[in-house]
Scaffold this motif. Structure first.
Motif, mmCIF file in Angstrom:
data_model
loop_
_atom_site.group_PDB
_atom_site.id
_atom_site.type_symbol
_atom_site.label_atom_id
_atom_site.label_comp_id
_atom_site.label_asym_id
_atom_site.label_seq_id
_atom_site.Cartn_x
_atom_site.Cartn_y
_atom_site.Cartn_z
ATOM 1 N N HIS A 30 0.899 -1.227 0.046
ATOM 2 C CA HIS A 30 0.060 0.079 0.139
ATOM 3 C C HIS A 30 0.891 1.211 -0.099
ATOM 4 O O HIS A 30 1.738 1.279 0.547
ATOM 5 C CB HIS A 30 -0.949 0.001 1.085
ATOM 6 N N ARG A 31 0.349 2.191 -0.514
ATOM 7 C CA ARG A 31 1.200 3.644 -0.956
ATOM 8 C C ARG A 31 1.133 4.145 0.621
ATOM 9 O O ARG A 31 0.288 4.295 1.514
ATOM 10 C CB ARG A 31 0.120 4.304 -1.619
ATOM 11 N N GLY A 32 2.548 4.883 0.860
ATOM 12 C CA GLY A 32 2.807 5.463 2.104
ATOM 13 C C GLY A 32 3.689 4.764 3.179
ATOM 14 O O GLY A 32 4.075 5.265 3.943
ATOM 15 N N PHE A 33 3.441 3.320 2.912
ATOM 16 C CA PHE A 33 4.354 2.695 3.734
ATOM 17 C C PHE A 33 5.644 2.123 2.927
ATOM 18 O O PHE A 33 5.739 1.839 1.944
ATOM 19 C CB PHE A 33 3.558 1.200 3.924
ATOM 20 N N VAL A 34 6.653 1.993 3.639
ATOM 21 C CA VAL A 34 8.122 1.717 3.142
ATOM 22 C C VAL A 34 8.738 0.819 4.133
ATOM 23 O O VAL A 34 8.579 1.028 5.317
ATOM 24 C CB VAL A 34 8.934 2.868 2.783
ATOM 25 N N TRP A 35 9.764 0.112 3.711
ATOM 26 C CA TRP A 35 10.612 -0.626 4.638
ATOM 27 C C TRP A 35 11.882 -0.104 5.079
ATOM 28 O O TRP A 35 12.703 0.362 4.143
ATOM 29 C CB TRP A 35 10.895 -2.200 4.127
ATOM 30 N N ASN A 36 12.106 0.320 6.239
ATOM 31 C CA ASN A 36 13.452 0.825 6.667
ATOM 32 C C ASN A 36 14.592 -0.040 7.007
ATOM 33 O O ASN A 36 14.198 -0.732 8.113
ATOM 34 C CB ASN A 36 13.090 1.984 7.952
ATOM 35 N N LYS A 37 15.273 -0.168 6.318
ATOM 36 C CA LYS A 37 16.483 -1.255 6.540
ATOM 37 C C LYS A 37 17.176 -0.987 7.878
ATOM 38 O O LYS A 37 17.618 -1.876 8.401
ATOM 39 C CB LYS A 37 17.461 -1.498 5.315
ATOM 40 N N GLN A 72 16.301 0.536 10.570
ATOM 41 C CA GLN A 72 15.417 0.171 11.686
ATOM 42 C C GLN A 72 14.764 -0.961 11.737
ATOM 43 O O GLN A 72 14.267 -1.630 12.663
ATOM 44 C CB GLN A 72 14.405 1.122 11.994
ATOM 45 N N LYS A 73 14.803 -1.663 10.615
ATOM 46 C CA LYS A 73 14.307 -3.122 10.419
ATOM 47 C C LYS A 73 12.682 -3.118 10.942
ATOM 48 O O LYS A 73 12.081 -3.852 11.414
ATOM 49 C CB LYS A 73 15.080 -4.159 11.429
ATOM 50 N N MET A 74 12.174 -2.211 10.312
ATOM 51 C CA MET A 74 10.731 -2.092 10.317
ATOM 52 C C MET A 74 9.860 -1.229 9.350
ATOM 53 O O MET A 74 10.511 -0.475 8.629
ATOM 54 C CB MET A 74 10.436 -1.213 11.865
ATOM 55 N N VAL A 75 8.491 -1.333 9.264
ATOM 56 C CA VAL A 75 7.758 -0.598 8.436
ATOM 57 C C VAL A 75 7.315 0.672 8.980
ATOM 58 O O VAL A 75 7.139 0.806 9.942
ATOM 59 C CB VAL A 75 6.405 -1.512 8.024
ATOM 60 N N VAL A 76 7.730 1.788 8.104
ATOM 61 C CA VAL A 76 7.629 3.082 8.434
ATOM 62 C C VAL A 76 6.635 3.698 7.624
ATOM 63 O O VAL A 76 6.283 3.426 6.512
ATOM 64 C CB VAL A 76 8.786 3.768 8.813
ATOM 65 N N ALA A 77 5.951 4.743 8.391
ATOM 66 C CA ALA A 77 4.874 5.531 7.571
ATOM 67 C C ALA A 77 4.475 6.723 8.576
ATOM 68 O O ALA A 77 4.708 6.772 9.739
ATOM 69 C CB ALA A 77 3.410 4.755 7.174
ATOM 70 N N ARG A 106 3.120 -1.913 13.787
ATOM 71 C CA ARG A 106 3.509 -0.276 13.965
ATOM 72 C C ARG A 106 4.778 -0.369 14.937
ATOM 73 O O ARG A 106 4.289 -0.596 16.123
ATOM 74 C CB ARG A 106 2.268 0.275 14.353
ATOM 75 N N ALA A 107 5.630 0.231 14.517
ATOM 76 C CA ALA A 107 6.857 0.579 15.209
ATOM 77 C C ALA A 107 7.536 -0.715 15.751
ATOM 78 O O ALA A 107 8.082 -0.910 16.768
ATOM 79 C CB ALA A 107 6.454 1.307 16.349
ATOM 80 N N LYS A 108 7.086 -2.018 15.135
ATOM 81 C CA LYS A 108 7.853 -3.304 15.372
ATOM 82 C C LYS A 108 8.916 -3.484 14.629
ATOM 83 O O LYS A 108 8.789 -3.787 13.291
ATOM 84 C CB LYS A 108 6.582 -4.279 15.337
ATOM 85 N N SER A 109 10.150 -3.918 15.510
ATOM 86 C CA SER A 109 11.168 -4.190 14.571
ATOM 87 C C SER A 109 11.035 -5.706 14.036
ATOM 88 O O SER A 109 10.856 -6.634 15.082
ATOM 89 C CB SER A 109 12.572 -3.974 15.596
ATOM 90 N N ILE A 110 11.569 -5.958 13.044
ATOM 91 C CA ILE A 110 11.622 -7.370 12.638
ATOM 92 C C ILE A 110 12.922 -7.891 12.190
ATOM 93 O O ILE A 110 13.269 -7.812 10.863
ATOM 94 C CB ILE A 110 10.319 -7.624 11.507
ATOM 95 N N GLU A 111 13.629 -8.332 12.778
ATOM 96 C CA GLU A 111 15.196 -8.525 12.726
ATOM 97 C C GLU A 111 15.424 -9.554 11.680
ATOM 98 O O GLU A 111 16.273 -9.345 10.998
ATOM 99 C CB GLU A 111 15.729 -9.019 14.051
ATOM 100 N N ASN A 112 14.536 -10.686 11.675
ATOM 101 C CA ASN A 112 14.727 -11.500 10.627
ATOM 102 C C ASN A 112 13.878 -11.656 9.315
ATOM 103 O O ASN A 112 13.700 -12.493 8.742
ATOM 104 C CB ASN A 112 14.307 -12.924 11.615
#
Length: 476
Positions: free
Chosen positions: A93-100, A102-107, A126-132
């Motif tokens: 979806h538009r507005g969401f990007v993967w931050n390499k 922080q390892k999380m979805v940001v918007a 939301r604000a959840k780090s996904i290390e793997n």
């Protein structure tokens, strides 16, 4: 309120209806092995080959001492696919990007709010780090169908998602904190940050900046400053306190588990171990303990110093004798619910212990940890003494032991000073003892039998006693 247990449902045919709890360490192990198997070519048409499952089972069972089957691995992959599907849909979806980084979805907040209204299952990201995340992309590949997690959000695993309640003992990936501007921000705690904070706080305890189990302001200031310098985060004292609340819950649950028969601490694996039947029986009545099965506690030693009776061990093994000095009698009372008077009856101080105690207390006096008005030692001085002696002699002392020793010293010092006031007695600095003619000693002891203990007795810490008990200012 009991914290939620995050689990996956195992097939009835596999484990007869019992639940398998996956820890972060287990997930990390599984992803590492499966990525390695994919790179070896053991995944064809988005299907893992039997060799991949065999390698995963061997690694998990050997590392964590478990008895998993192929069914458990498949069940875990189903959970991952559901979560990964929600995540991929979110990023489409538009507005969401993967931050390499922080390892999380940001918007933006507005984007998140609008999306969550329509897709409540996405709230956990939301604000959840996904290390793997990168490893999951390799393992799960492009075989994703758009999945939903509307069945039961409490089935989301402990390491891939996070619930709104941040003080649960096993959800340690991030904490929600209030800023001075009353805006809620998310602080992601990594294992490295936890380890670093633990080292800092242990150091503060050693410096006497924990009094009556409360860290002094200086300790928090030091922790905040050091963490900012190391990680660049805008931490506050509140962040540290919030983290300590989470740690304390974890420590107390672990301590309670280890106080029961059948459980013991494995120093090599850094985890609590017990037979399967022991775990099952205990978890049935203590559901909060479920997540500690096969869970690695890397900061166990730090917790002991920060929350326990300094180097108090969390575990108790009554079948093994205590490792104590030759001149000590029964000085390993691990159960601190015992009557302290009974414990102290068995305490026997050696000259080395006395020297250590007097040296530490003089050092604390130099640091200003003695009142200038009534000459009483401050709590910080006693805390530092307990820590030093427990570390050096591998004991489990409390402040009461130190206070009791100081009472003994006071009696002996008063007798000593009274003897030295008498004609015919003098202090021999080289021999470190009170000297006098035998006739003088004999006459004095007839009237003052308590002084008998000083005749021919070496008092190596006399100068320190003059400072500690006699209230003389230390040199410098």
């Amino acid at each position: 309120m009991h914290p939620k247990v995050y689990k996956t449902r195992s097939s009835t045919a596999i484990d007869r209806g019992k639940n398998t709890v996956w820890t972060r360490e287990m997930d990390n192990c599984l992803t590492d092995v499966l990525v390695e198997q994919v790179e070896k070519g053991n995944k064809v048409d988005n299907i893992l080959k039997p060799a991949a499952f065999a390698a995963a089972l061997k690694a998990l069972n050997e590392k964590f001492g478990m008895h998993m089957t192929k069914g458990h691995i498949k069940n875990r992959l189903k959970t991952w696919r559901k979560q990964f599907g929600v995540l991929k849909e979110l990023l489409a979806h538009r507005g969401f990007v993967w931050n390499k980084t922080q390892k999380m979805v940001v918007a933006n907040d507005s984007v998140w709010n609008d999306y969550i209204k329509e897709h409540p299952d996405a709230k956990v990201f939301r604000a959840k780090s996904i290390e793997n995340y990168d490893k999951l992309c390799i393992i799960l590949g492009n075989d994703q169908s758009i999945a939903r997690l509307s069945d039961n959000v409490t089935e989301i695993d402990v390491n891939f998602t996070v619930d709104d309640e941040v003080e649960e003992p096993d959800l340690v990936i991030l904490s929600e904190t209030q800023t001075d501007g009353n805006l809620t921000k998310h602080l992601r705690w990594t294992e490295e940050m936890d380890h670093w904070l633990g080292k800092i706080l242990v150091d503060q305890v050693r410096k006497g900046l924990k009094v009556d189990n409360v860290f002094q302001t200086e300790a928090y200031d030091k922790a905040v400053s050091a963490m900012k310098a190391k990680f660049g985060h805008h931490l506050t004292k509140f962040n540290i306190k919030n983290r300590l609340k989470t740690w304390k819950k974890q420590y107390e649950i672990a301590k309670e588990i280890l106080s029961h028969t059948g459980f013991k601490w494995d120093e090599t694996k850094k985890m609590i171990i017990a037979n399967d039947s022991t775990w099952i029986d205990y978890v049935r009545t203590h559901p909060d303990a479920r997540t500690y099965r096969a869970r690695v506690l890397e900061n166990y030693d730090q917790f002991c110093t920060i929350f326990g009776q300094f180097n108090e061990p969390l575990h108790r093994n009554d079948s093994e004798p205590c490792d104590e000095p030759l001149e000590f009698e029964s000085v390993c009372p691990v159960n601190y619910d015992s009557n302290l008077k009974d414990i102290m009856k068995h305490m026997r101080w050696t000259s080395d212990m006395d020297s250590c105690l007097s040296e530490i207390l003089v050092q604390q006096i130099k640091l200003g940890n003695r009142s200038r008005f009534d000459h009483k030692l401050k709590p910080a001085a006693l805390e530092a003494a307990v820590l030093a002696i427990n570390e050096k002699f591998k004991l489990y002392m409390l402040k009461d032991h130190i206070k009791n020793r100081l009472k003994t010293w006071k009696k002996q010092y008063d007798i000593l000073k009274e003897v030295l006031r008498q004609s015919g007695f003098e202090w021999d600095e080289n021999r470190k003892m009170v000297i006098a003619d035998d006739s003088v000693w004999n006459e004095y002891i007839k009237i003052n039998p308590d002084a008998r203990i000083l005749k021919g007795r070496i008092i190596r810490n006399y100068e320190e006693l003059c400072i500690i008990i006699g209230h003389i200012d230390p040199p410098g």
